[in-house]
Design a protein around this motif. Structure first.
Motif, PDB file in Angstrom:
ATOM      1  N   GLY A   1       0.677  -1.243  -0.210  1.00  0.00           N
ATOM      2  CA  GLY A   1      -0.115  -0.072  -0.027  1.00  0.00           C
ATOM      3  C   GLY A   1       0.784   1.232   0.131  1.00  0.00           C
ATOM      4  O   GLY A   1       0.007   2.340   0.132  1.00  0.00           O
TER       5      GLY A   1
ATOM      6  N   GLY B   1      -6.293   7.229  -7.503  1.00  0.00           N
ATOM      7  CA  GLY B   1      -6.354   6.777  -6.270  1.00  0.00           C
ATOM      8  C   GLY B   1      -5.175   6.747  -5.348  1.00  0.00           C
ATOM      9  O   GLY B   1      -5.043   5.936  -4.324  1.00  0.00           O
TER      10      GLY B   1
ATOM     11  N   GLY C   1      -2.051   4.107  -0.979  1.00  0.00           N
ATOM     12  CA  GLY C   1      -3.557   3.988  -1.558  1.00  0.00           C
ATOM     13  C   GLY C   1      -3.557   2.715  -2.585  1.00  0.00           C
ATOM     14  O   GLY C   1      -2.462   2.023  -2.600  1.00  0.00           O
ATOM     15  N   GLN C   2      -4.756   2.354  -2.711  1.00  0.00           N
ATOM     16  CA  GLN C   2      -5.066   0.842  -3.516  1.00  0.00           C
ATOM     17  C   GLN C   2      -4.122   0.845  -4.581  1.00  0.00           C
ATOM     18  O   GLN C   2      -3.752  -0.299  -5.360  1.00  0.00           O
ATOM     19  CB  GLN C   2      -6.280   0.624  -3.615  1.00  0.00           C
ATOM     20  CG  GLN C   2      -6.622  -0.912  -3.893  1.00  0.00           C
ATOM     21  CD  GLN C   2      -8.151  -1.037  -3.931  1.00  0.00           C
ATOM     22  OE1 GLN C   2      -9.037  -0.087  -4.007  1.00  0.00           O
ATOM     23  NE2 GLN C   2      -8.425  -2.491  -3.896  1.00  0.00           N
ATOM     24  N   ALA C   3      -4.059   2.244  -5.497  1.00  0.00           N
ATOM     25  CA  ALA C   3      -3.332   2.080  -6.693  1.00  0.00           C
ATOM     26  C   ALA C   3      -1.918   1.626  -6.738  1.00  0.00           C
ATOM     27  O   ALA C   3      -1.304   1.393  -7.660  1.00  0.00           O
ATOM     28  CB  ALA C   3      -3.616   3.430  -7.456  1.00  0.00           C
ATOM     29  N   THR C   4      -1.243   1.709  -5.630  1.00  0.00           N
ATOM     30  CA  THR C   4       0.091   1.230  -5.335  1.00  0.00           C
ATOM     31  C   THR C   4       0.290  -0.104  -5.610  1.00  0.00           C
ATOM     32  O   THR C   4       1.571  -0.353  -5.989  1.00  0.00           O
ATOM     33  CB  THR C   4       0.430   1.757  -3.816  1.00  0.00           C
ATOM     34  OG1 THR C   4      -0.020   0.891  -2.958  1.00  0.00           O
ATOM     35  CG2 THR C   4       0.414   3.201  -3.703  1.00  0.00           C
ATOM     36  N   ASP C   5      -0.506  -1.066  -5.465  1.00  0.00           N
ATOM     37  CA  ASP C   5      -0.647  -2.326  -5.536  1.00  0.00           C
ATOM     38  C   ASP C   5      -0.149  -2.809  -7.173  1.00  0.00           C
ATOM     39  O   ASP C   5       0.427  -3.735  -7.475  1.00  0.00           O
ATOM     40  CB  ASP C   5      -1.890  -3.119  -5.310  1.00  0.00           C
ATOM     41  CG  ASP C   5      -2.171  -2.924  -3.864  1.00  0.00           C
ATOM     42  OD1 ASP C   5      -1.261  -2.649  -2.954  1.00  0.00           O
ATOM     43  OD2 ASP C   5      -3.428  -3.210  -3.564  1.00  0.00           O
ATOM     44  N   ASP C   6      -0.518  -1.947  -8.278  1.00  0.00           N
ATOM     45  CA  ASP C   6      -0.357  -2.136  -9.640  1.00  0.00           C
ATOM     46  C   ASP C   6       1.098  -1.573  -9.812  1.00  0.00           C
ATOM     47  O   ASP C   6       1.418  -1.660 -11.264  1.00  0.00           O
ATOM     48  CB  ASP C   6      -1.443  -1.848 -10.305  1.00  0.00           C
ATOM     49  CG  ASP C   6      -2.721  -2.796 -10.142  1.00  0.00           C
ATOM     50  OD1 ASP C   6      -2.317  -3.832  -9.744  1.00  0.00           O
ATOM     51  OD2 ASP C   6      -3.752  -2.186  -9.998  1.00  0.00           O
TER      52      ASP C   6
END
Length: 397
Positions: A299, A327, A345-350
């Motif tokens: 995250g 995000g 943020g959740q966008a960090t996962d990708d």
């Protein structure tokens, strides 16, 4: 193809940090501004652009005429490169630049300097006292357009000129008319509390309503007062222009009979602070990319650089906006860092090391103080790389 994919594809061969300018978005924003101006010319505020080739592109479009510069050395340089009709929006105390202006026939014909008191005229006279064959200096009066209420206890708007009323403007205009070597050609009054304050901010409804009330009251007061000022000054001398407004107030300011032109700059790039207006919607055109260099924890990612705070009253709204992918947000304990910036943020996962995050600056022109060039994107390819002021070795502020 969405914007993130377009930008990633167009710049795949570049290593960030770097800045881009989306030409389709720029053209769209310029078109919207022209429609809002209803036939009155728009003077381009260079402080919001800070790239000479981009200024030239904009001025080549119908509807835009003249430049509003922020320093006299900048104006002298722009004129030396072939640009014309440059209004310096702020008083200058640069003695060397004033002497150069007074000694250069073409510069003196193309540049207008700002004053708001007799002391400015005295300073100019002193600075150019040794210039042989002194050229006439073109002068513009800066009028305070701020909104004052409650007997002066409340004020909204930039603190600029001490001149507010018609009699004050007429007195200074008469002083200019009596002094050899000066010619009064213009009046300017910038309503920052309308042009530079969004009337649809997120959050507190009561605050939003207060802004709208203030702006409505200010517009009514300024229409009458600016009209009186212009009428008083034109009884002393003929004016070439009366300038007012900014990106956020174009369609309102042009309604005034006294106004012959409006100024605008931020609307071309449409930075984050200009998302919150009811009267227009722009497209983000200028962005910068930072690389992901760390993944400290689930995250969390870290990008290189990012501490590009905008000027103005300190606050979260002065930070760049993590824009693409959507995000991402700042770590409240760190914010935008000098050398590295953690994002949550959740966008960090990708996102992986080497990927890029796209940011929008809070204000327009200050972005170009961080980069030597802008990569101009049309569609999904870079069509040109152009220098910023910094890229041409020009550091005016």
């Amino acid at each position: 193809m969405d914007d993130r994919r377009r930008y990633d594809r167009a710049t795949a061969h570049l290593d960030p940090p770097f800045a881009i300018l989306d030409l389709a978005a720029l053209r769209s924003n310029a078109s919207g501004m022209i429609q809002r101006a209803h036939g009155k010319p728009i003077r381009v505020a260079s402080k919001s652009i800070r790239s000479r080739p981009v200024l030239e592109r904009i001025l080549a479009m119908d509807g835009f005429a003249g430049i509003m510069a922020f320093t006299l050395p900048e104006a002298l340089w722009l004129v030396s490169t072939g640009l014309r009709d440059v209004l310096v929006a702020y008083p200058t105390t640069d003695r060397a630049a004033l002497a150069e202006l007074a000694a250069d026939t073409r510069a003196a014909q193309e540049i207008t300097v700002m004053v708001d008191r007799a002391e400015h005229l005295d300073f100019i006279d002193s600075a150019i006292a040794d210039v042989r064959d002194r050229r006439e200096i073109r002068i513009c009066l800066d009028i305070d357009a701020g909104f004052v209420a409650l007997g002066g206890k409340f004020r909204a708007g930039a603190r600029r000129s001490p001149i507010r009323e018609a009699d004050q403007a007429a007195d200074l205009a008469a002083d200019i008319a009596k002094r050899p070597g000066f010619r009064l050609v213009g009046v300017m009054a910038y309503e920052a509390q309308i042009a530079g304050v969004g009337d649809n901010p997120p959050g507190n409804l009561a605050f939003t309503q207060a802004i709208r009330w203030m702006q409505a009251q200010s517009r009514r007061e300024l229409i009458a007062r600016r009209g009186r000022v212009v009428q008083a000054v034109t009884q002393i001398t003929d004016l070439e222009f009366v300038n007012g407004g900014g990106t956020g107030s174009i369609e309102k300011t042009v309604r005034e009979k006294a106004i012959t032109e409006v100024a605008a700059g931020s609307g071309f790039f449409h930075p984050r602070l200009f998302d919150f207006y009811r009267g227009f919607t722009g497209r983000p055109a200028a962005l910068f990319a930072l690389p992901v260099v760390r993944r400290p924890a689930p995250g969390v990612i870290t990008v290189l650089g990012g501490g590009y705070h905008a000027s103005g009253a300190p606050g979260a709204d002065r930070l760049p906006q993590p824009y693409l992918p959507c995000g991402l947000r700042y770590d409240p304990d760190e914010g935008a860092g000098e050398v590295q910036t953690p994002l949550l943020g959740q966008a960090t996962d990708d996102l992986r090391v080497g990927d890029r995050v796209w940011f929008r600056h809070a204000k327009a022109g200050e972005l170009c103080e961080r980069f030597a060039s802008l990569h101009l994107i049309d569609g999904d390819e870079i069509v040109e790389e152009v220098p910023t002021y910094r890229g041409e070795g020009r550091t005016f502020l």
